[in-house]
Enzyme design. Structure first.
Site, mmCIF file in Angstrom:
data_model
loop_
_atom_site.group_PDB
_atom_site.id
_atom_site.type_symbol
_atom_site.label_atom_id
_atom_site.label_comp_id
_atom_site.label_asym_id
_atom_site.label_seq_id
_atom_site.Cartn_x
_atom_site.Cartn_y
_atom_site.Cartn_z
ATOM 1 N N GLN A 75 -1.553 46.860 -30.065
ATOM 2 C CA GLN A 75 -1.365 45.753 -31.007
ATOM 3 C C GLN A 75 -2.238 44.552 -30.627
ATOM 4 O OE1 GLN A 75 0.152 45.292 -33.899
ATOM 5 N NE2 GLN A 75 0.818 47.432 -34.027
ATOM 6 N N SER A 76 -3.508 44.805 -30.394
ATOM 7 C CA SER A 76 -4.429 43.760 -29.952
ATOM 8 C C SER A 76 -4.820 42.828 -31.102
ATOM 9 C CB SER A 76 -5.691 44.401 -29.365
ATOM 10 O OG SER A 76 -6.711 43.446 -29.188
ATOM 11 N N ASN A 77 -4.526 41.533 -30.937
ATOM 12 C CA ASN A 77 -4.994 40.535 -31.896
ATOM 13 C C ASN A 77 -6.516 40.413 -31.843
ATOM 14 O OD1 ASN A 77 -2.337 39.633 -32.747
ATOM 15 N ND2 ASN A 77 -2.166 38.637 -30.756
#
Length: 342
Positions: A75-77
């Site tokens: 879930q990398s921004n």
């Protein structure tokens, strides 16, 4: 600092707002809390990585790249904003996603930032936890290069001296806004992970002699490791900017008491912080970065670390898209329904 010397593609909605959090401040009955709204940078729901990518993607174009690669957690921004920036420039984007949590939740693995990565046209592939992800990325980049692609690789979080320029610039922006408002800032607090945001901010603050203490609330590494990572990057960033020596080791302060069970794993305090910001201020945080950063801020206020009469600025690094990967964490579907009085 003369940042105009460095290539930059301006896509962010800057300056981002600096606003008081009046209801949260009253609720906590401590210092006057303000928020720097870097969730409002404008690129694919916003976030702090946009500032870094303005310099990184300009460097990619200057080097003639036709494919940009980066890596991060599922879930990398940063991955999402890199995919969006690449789409805006008409470049291909390939992302390595590391499974740091071991979650089998379909929402975590396919919704939130992962969904947006693909919506922006990026391709992704997964890696297990515990690998040197930058090394994995470079190995794959060499394969692309052998087939004729011109690849520009970006480390996790966009955290290298080029990327950190974005937050040196943010320090100038923030202090200028405070000056215009007549706002004396006593402390700045933010979530710190891959080190680029904290490194850039401290270089900028020290270079202009702002005399404002900066506290990073860690979301991954132990305190000593986090502070060392930030210091090494801050030194390199200061050298790149032409102001070597402005940052000392004691300027780098991280509190890692709020990491919980690990990176990307929500904590009860982080969930409380997310709900408080949402219900008191109408603001969305995320469970990985900004939620844990806010949890640290709230707990330190409750413990009296920040005093009444002081003014504390919380730098909101964005990340609300990740909420949709963590819906089961909140359990609203399992709570008794509230019924309005008739």
């Amino acid at each position: 600092m003369h940042l105009a010397r460095f290539p930059r593609i301006r896509v962010g909605h800057l300056p981002t707002p600096l606003e008081p959090l009046e209801r949260l401040s009253r609720e906590l009955n401590g210092p006057e809390i303000w928020i720097k709204r870097d969730d409002c940078t404008g690129l694919s729901t916003g976030g702090n990585k946009t500032r870094k990518l303005e310099f990184l993607m300009a460097e990619a174009l200057a080097q003639g790249a036709d494919l940009v690669m980066t890596q991060g957690a599922t879930q990398s921004n940063h991955a999402r904003q890199t995919a969006a920036f690449a789409a805006k420039l008409g470049m291909d984007c390939h992302i390595l996603l590391e499974d740091r949590t071991g979650s089998n939740d379909p929402n975590y693995n396919h919704n939130g930032n992962v969904f947006l990565d693909h919506l922006h046209g990026a391709t992704t592939e997964k890696r297990g936890s515990g690998l040197d992800m930058n090394a994995e990325m470079e190995l794959l980049a060499d394969k692309f290069r052998s087939s004729g692609r011109k690849v520009y690789t970006i480390p996790g979080g966009g955290s290298n001296p080029t990327g950190a320029l974005g937050y040196a610039n943010c320090a100038l922006e923030l202090v200028s806004q405070a000056n215009d408002l007549g706002l004396t800032i006593d402390h700045i607090v933010h979530a710190t992970g891959s080190a680029g945001t904290q490194a850039g901010l401290i270089v900028g603050l020290k270079a202009i002699s702002a005399n404002i203490p900066l506290l990073g609330i860690g979301v991954r590494a132990p305190k000593q490791k986090q502070e060392e990572n930030v210091y090494i990057l801050a030194v390199a960033t200061a050298e790149k900017l032409g102001c070597p020596g402005v940052v000392q080791r004691e300027d780098i302060v991280a509190n890692t008491d709020y990491v919980g069970d690990g990176y990307g794993i929500p904590t009860p305090a982080g969930i409380e912080a997310i709900e408080m910001f949402a219900r008191l201020e109408g603001l969305l945080l995320d469970p990985v970065y900004s939620g844990k950063g806010a949890a640290g801020l709230i707990d330190l206020v409750r413990k009296g670390h920040f005093k009444k009469g002081e003014r504390v600025v919380f730098v909101h690094t964005g990340g609300s898209a990740a909420l949709f990967g963590y819906t089961n964490t909140f359990g609203y579907d399992r709570r008794p329904a509230s019924v309005a009085a008739e």
